[in-house]
Design an enzyme around this catalytic site. Structure first.
Site, mmCIF file in Angstrom:
data_model
loop_
_atom_site.group_PDB
_atom_site.id
_atom_site.type_symbol
_atom_site.label_atom_id
_atom_site.label_comp_id
_atom_site.label_asym_id
_atom_site.label_seq_id
_atom_site.Cartn_x
_atom_site.Cartn_y
_atom_site.Cartn_z
ATOM 1 N N GLN A 67 0.749 -1.133 -0.031
ATOM 2 C CA GLN A 67 -0.018 0.030 -0.044
ATOM 3 C C GLN A 67 0.806 1.219 -0.039
ATOM 4 O OE1 GLN A 67 -2.541 1.382 3.532
ATOM 5 N NE2 GLN A 67 -3.879 0.751 2.222
ATOM 6 N N HIS A 97 3.750 2.412 2.521
ATOM 7 C CA HIS A 97 3.217 2.505 3.945
ATOM 8 C C HIS A 97 2.897 1.165 4.462
ATOM 9 C CE1 HIS A 97 1.004 4.109 7.315
ATOM 10 N NE2 HIS A 97 -0.150 3.556 7.017
ATOM 11 N N LEU A 155 4.433 10.443 7.438
ATOM 12 C CA LEU A 155 3.042 10.433 7.385
ATOM 13 C C LEU A 155 2.216 11.562 7.797
ATOM 14 C CD1 LEU A 155 1.279 8.052 6.034
ATOM 15 C CD2 LEU A 155 0.662 7.724 8.642
ATOM 16 N N HIS A 213 0.406 5.176 0.889
ATOM 17 C CA HIS A 213 -0.624 5.930 1.519
ATOM 18 C C HIS A 213 -0.784 7.279 0.711
ATOM 19 C CE1 HIS A 213 -2.244 8.580 4.605
ATOM 20 N NE2 HIS A 213 -2.604 7.723 5.615
ATOM 21 N N ARG A 258 -5.575 -2.133 2.368
ATOM 22 C CA ARG A 258 -6.244 -2.119 3.820
ATOM 23 C C ARG A 258 -6.788 -0.926 3.905
ATOM 24 N NH1 ARG A 258 -4.197 0.361 8.550
ATOM 25 N NH2 ARG A 258 -2.233 0.943 7.557
ATOM 26 N N ARG A 282 -7.590 4.136 0.089
ATOM 27 C CA ARG A 282 -6.126 4.719 -0.138
ATOM 28 C C ARG A 282 -5.651 4.387 -1.399
ATOM 29 N NH1 ARG A 282 -3.469 3.348 5.699
ATOM 30 N NH2 ARG A 282 -4.527 4.979 6.953
HETATM 31 C C1 LIG Z 1 3.687 6.301 10.416
HETATM 32 C C2 LIG Z 1 2.619 5.236 10.724
HETATM 33 C C3 LIG Z 1 1.123 5.585 10.997
HETATM 34 C C4 LIG Z 1 0.241 4.760 11.036
HETATM 35 N N1 LIG Z 1 -0.817 4.942 11.576
HETATM 36 C C5 LIG Z 1 -1.779 3.840 11.725
HETATM 37 C C6 LIG Z 1 -3.105 4.047 12.148
HETATM 38 O O1 LIG Z 1 -3.558 4.987 12.858
HETATM 39 N N2 LIG Z 1 -3.965 2.952 12.425
HETATM 40 C C7 LIG Z 1 -3.669 1.833 12.142
HETATM 41 O O2 LIG Z 1 -4.481 0.881 12.113
HETATM 42 N N3 LIG Z 1 -2.417 1.406 11.543
HETATM 43 C C8 LIG Z 1 -1.609 2.603 11.153
HETATM 44 N N4 LIG Z 1 -0.287 2.214 10.824
HETATM 45 C C9 LIG Z 1 -0.016 0.680 10.717
HETATM 46 C C10 LIG Z 1 0.341 0.193 11.863
HETATM 47 O O3 LIG Z 1 0.902 1.219 12.977
HETATM 48 C C11 LIG Z 1 1.266 -1.140 11.804
HETATM 49 O O4 LIG Z 1 1.040 -1.762 10.631
HETATM 50 C C12 LIG Z 1 1.402 -1.596 12.978
HETATM 51 O O5 LIG Z 1 1.875 -0.947 13.848
HETATM 52 C C13 LIG Z 1 2.409 -2.920 13.035
HETATM 53 O O6 LIG Z 1 2.598 -3.382 14.319
HETATM 54 P P1 LIG Z 1 3.287 -4.798 14.769
HETATM 55 O O7 LIG Z 1 3.196 -5.146 16.003
HETATM 56 O O8 LIG Z 1 2.887 -5.761 13.550
HETATM 57 O O9 LIG Z 1 5.084 -4.262 14.244
HETATM 58 P P2 LIG Z 1 5.693 -3.172 14.722
HETATM 59 O O10 LIG Z 1 4.932 -2.356 15.915
HETATM 60 O O11 LIG Z 1 6.648 -2.508 13.711
HETATM 61 O O12 LIG Z 1 6.739 -3.804 15.913
HETATM 62 C C14 LIG Z 1 7.840 -4.877 15.061
HETATM 63 C C15 LIG Z 1 8.568 -5.269 16.303
HETATM 64 O O13 LIG Z 1 9.353 -6.210 16.101
HETATM 65 C C16 LIG Z 1 10.677 -6.335 16.304
HETATM 66 N N5 LIG Z 1 11.552 -7.059 15.407
HETATM 67 C C17 LIG Z 1 11.713 -6.556 14.233
HETATM 68 N N6 LIG Z 1 12.444 -7.481 13.480
HETATM 69 C C18 LIG Z 1 13.208 -8.093 14.726
HETATM 70 C C19 LIG Z 1 14.025 -9.135 14.608
HETATM 71 N N7 LIG Z 1 14.998 -9.759 13.590
HETATM 72 N N8 LIG Z 1 14.340 -9.652 15.863
HETATM 73 C C20 LIG Z 1 14.049 -9.104 17.027
HETATM 74 N N9 LIG Z 1 12.912 -8.255 17.038
HETATM 75 C C21 LIG Z 1 12.490 -7.738 15.721
HETATM 76 C C22 LIG Z 1 10.629 -4.522 16.552
HETATM 77 O O14 LIG Z 1 11.829 -4.552 17.622
HETATM 78 C C23 LIG Z 1 9.414 -4.216 17.210
HETATM 79 O O15 LIG Z 1 9.411 -4.545 18.216
HETATM 80 C C24 LIG Z 1 0.714 3.219 10.568
HETATM 81 C C25 LIG Z 1 2.057 2.975 10.442
HETATM 82 C C26 LIG Z 1 2.919 3.916 10.217
HETATM 83 C C27 LIG Z 1 4.348 3.824 9.623
#
Ligand SMILES: Cc1cc2nc3c(=O)[nH]c(=O)nc-3n(C[C@H](O)[C@H](O)[C@H](O)COP(=O)(O)OP(=O)(O)OC[C@H]3O[C@@H](n4cnc5c(N)ncnc54)[C@H](O)[C@@H]3O)c2cc1C
Length: 579
Positions: free
Chosen positions: A235, A351, A247, A237, A391, A281
């Site tokens: 995606q 994004h 963003l 954005h 999404r 989007r």
């Molecule tokens: C700027 C921005 C704004 C957004 N706003 C929204 C919103 O308002 N609403 C919405 O629904 N979505 C939003 N999104 C999308 C959403 O935030 C993300 O898709 C989501 O937060 C991802 O969460 P996650 O827990 O999958 O991963 P993340 O929060 O990215 O966490 C990944 C974790 O994995 C760990 N990690 C990675 N690789 C390794 C490794 N090799 N070994 C050990 N640890 C590792 C990192 O340390 C981290 O703790 C936004 C995204 C962005 C970039």
């Protein structure tokens, strides 16, 4: 060192923390994270969590599920979307009960705002569905979940980068991690392992994603022979800060912000007459690119780097300061403008990965022959699939808290009935070899990693971006193949052990190269346009041939093999998508 746990959660973002919280009800649980959990990208989420609470407008979970399926251009697995939208309501109240400080209506209920593609009564009009804590919703989720994990005695291993998964056939045995501080390699044995490593937007030149979003989990599993689902659906954005990609949340349009071209025209009237600026989007990004390419971008010379304006000046200073304070801050810092008085220059920014590690609705990793034992994935790195080809805004945070929680609950049950993992003494052998190979480099003079990184980002941005065609994607595939070859000759400057961030960065680059190849090859293979995958040479959606998920496997020889999986369309018949 070797550690032993019932459950190891890789990643401390929203998905990982929620899973850890649930798993730790019965399982001895560790979170292994390359970042301090509070620095996870979830903390950057601004706009909100979609849930049909009906606090401001009349709403129903069924409408949320329908919008999700239609928004995803009918590539969504519909039972999973039903679970997502039913469970979203409970999950939001659960977060509220655990202490999340949501913004409130004057009566004291959780406030809600509009977001793209969310409607009432199956597309009738835009509905206020996004629950939010100003423009810091993700930050508040992390704070809330982290403190609950501490309370539950979850063990945290911060700045440990997981580099490999231990598999015995189709059963998981644990993971291997590299400790940043010491350069030591550790083995974590576990009955259950969940990958929650987040997105991989860093494969593109202009992206909203943090530097750490390098797709480590999917790449590790792809190298272990597990196919990746729907990688072609990436995606863009519509509103990243011009040139930087940072963003500007869709919440700005949710509050009434308007996109304008160089003539000041509200051009979305021509593309989505009902939902206007709040269309999904993929459609808004295409509309912006079309304006730009037809010479109506701000500089007006039809270059890909032209942009449009996002205008929030009519909302008034009070609304800007109360509803989007962080955006106001970003604009002052990066652009030296105040959105209360000046329009923001924006362009599409890479994004969100709709595709990733294929799972069932309990977070178990699956392939064509069924589920792997003890292996789970959740959050952005996973593909359930609730986002299909595109999404909707706010649905990722819902995905984390609904499917992160479900995976954690499944793990809590699974570990009760399973034996301690059998792990051979040289389970870390492959990881050690990979790191030694990078440290020592195969060939004396070596390539330049920064140069490889930037060429990968450029070819992906230019050739696998908002608009695609066969020739461009073929260029991307061959560019990335060549870069993978060059990568095997790189030579790091730092060969030491303590805080060797260079080695870790190289491991991340290798992951991005593998995922870029899977993305470009999957995209080239799909000869239709659907959701975020928009082809000039095949402009129509083709349900007869392409209503199916891609499963792309990386072979040992560096080729990509593609199979397919059925889409669950058990609730709604696919229809053309208009807004
Ligand atoms: C700027 C921005 C704004 C957004 N706003 C929204 C919103 O308002 N609403 C919405 O629904 N979505 C939003 N999104 C999308 C959403 O935030 C993300 O898709 C989501 O937060 C991802 O969460 P996650 O827990 O999958 O991963 P993340 O929060 O990215 O966490 C990944 C974790 O994995 C760990 N990690 C990675 N690789 C390794 C490794 N090799 N070994 C050990 N640890 C590792 C990192 O340390 C981290 O703790 C936004 C995204 C962005 C970039």
């Amino acid at each position: 060192m070797t550690y032993e746990f019932d459950a190891v959660i890789v990643g401390g973002g929203g998905a990982g923390l929620y899973a850890a919280l649930e798993a730790s009800q019965t399982a001895k649980t560790a979170v292994v994270s390359k970042l301090y959990p509070m620095r996870s990208h979830t903390g950057a989420a601004q706009g909100g969590i979609g849930a049909a609470l009906g606090n401001v407008d009349r709403d129903r979970p069924e409408w949320h599920a329908f919008d999700t399926v239609k928004g995803g251009d009918y590539l969504v697995d519909q039972e999973a979307a039903r679970i997502l939208s039913d469970d979203a309501v409970r999950a939001v109240y659960d977060l509220e009960n655990r202490g999340l400080p949501f913004s409130r209506t004057p009566e004291g209920r959780i406030d809600q705002r509009r977001f793209g593609g969310h409607t009432s009564n199956f597309g009738e009009q835009a509905v206020k569905r996004s629950c939010y804590a100003a423009d810091r919703t993700g930050h508040m989720i992390l704070q809330t979940l982290y403190q609950q994990c501490i309370k539950n005695d979850v063990q945290f291993y911060d700045e440990f980068q997981v580099v490999d998964v231990i598999m015995n056939g189709r059963t998981v045995g644990g993971v291997v991690a590299f400790e940043l501080k010491t350069g030591e390699i550790h083995t974590f044995k576990a009955k259950a392992v969940l990958f929650a490593t987040g997105g991989f937007g860093r494969m593109f030149r202009i992206t909203s994603n943090a530097h750490a979003n390098t797709g480590d989990g999917p790449a590790i599993l792809a190298r272990a022979g597990i196919p990746m689902e729907d990688m072609e659906f990436y995606q863009f954005h519509p509103t990243g800060i011009r040139g930087m990609g940072i963003l500007i949340t869709e919440g700005v349009r949710g509050e009434g912000g308007i996109l304008r071209n160089k003539d000041g025209e509200r051009f979305m009237e021509r593309y989505a007459p009902t939902l206007l600026d709040l269309a999904p989007r993929d459609m808004v990004s295409r509309a912006i690119m079309t304006e730009v390419l037809e010479g109506r971008g701000i500089r007006g010379d039809g270059k890909i780097d032209d942009f449009v304006y996002l205008d929030a000046t009519h909302l008034g200073r009070e609304t800007v300061e109360a509803k989007i304070p962080d955006i106001q801050d970003f604009c002052k810092t990066y652009l030296a403008i105040d959105p209360a008085t000046a329009a923001m220059p924006v362009q599409p920014t890479a994004h969100y990965a709709m595709g990733g590690i294929p799972t069932d609705t309990h977070g178990r990793v699956v392939d064509g022959t069924g589920a792997y034992n003890g292996l789970y994935a959740a959050g952005e790195c996973a593909c359930v699939s609730v986002h299909g080809a595109n999404r909707l805004g706010t649905n990722s945070l819902v995905d984390l808290i609904v499917f992160g929680r479900r995976a954690g609950q499944h793990i809590a049950e699974f570990v009760k009935g399973s034996d301690a993992p059998s792990v051979s003494p040289d389970a870390d052998g492959a990881a050690r070899k990979r790191i030694d190979r990078i440290r020592e480099a195969r060939n004396g003079d070596g390539g330049n990693p920064a140069d490889i990184y930037s060429r990968m980002q450029s070819t992906m941005m230019e050739n696998v971006g908002v608009y695609r065609d066969d020739d461009r994607m073929a260029v991307a595939v061959s560019d990335v193949q060549a870069l993978r070859e060059e990568f095997s000759f790189i030579k790091p400057q730092d060969t030491g052990t303590d805080f060797n961030a260079e080695i870790l960065g190289l491991l991340e680059l290798e992951n991005l190269l593998d995922l870029s190849l899977l993305t470009a090859a999957s995209a080239k293979n799909r000869t239709e346009s659907r959701g975020a995958h928009s082809r000039r040479d095949y402009p129509e959606r083709n349900d007869d041939e392409w209503l199916k998920h891609t499963l792309a496997r990386l072979t040992n020889s560096g080729e990509v093999e593609i199979e397919y999986k059925d889409v669950d369309i058990s609730i709604w018949e696919p229809k053309p998508r208009t807004y």
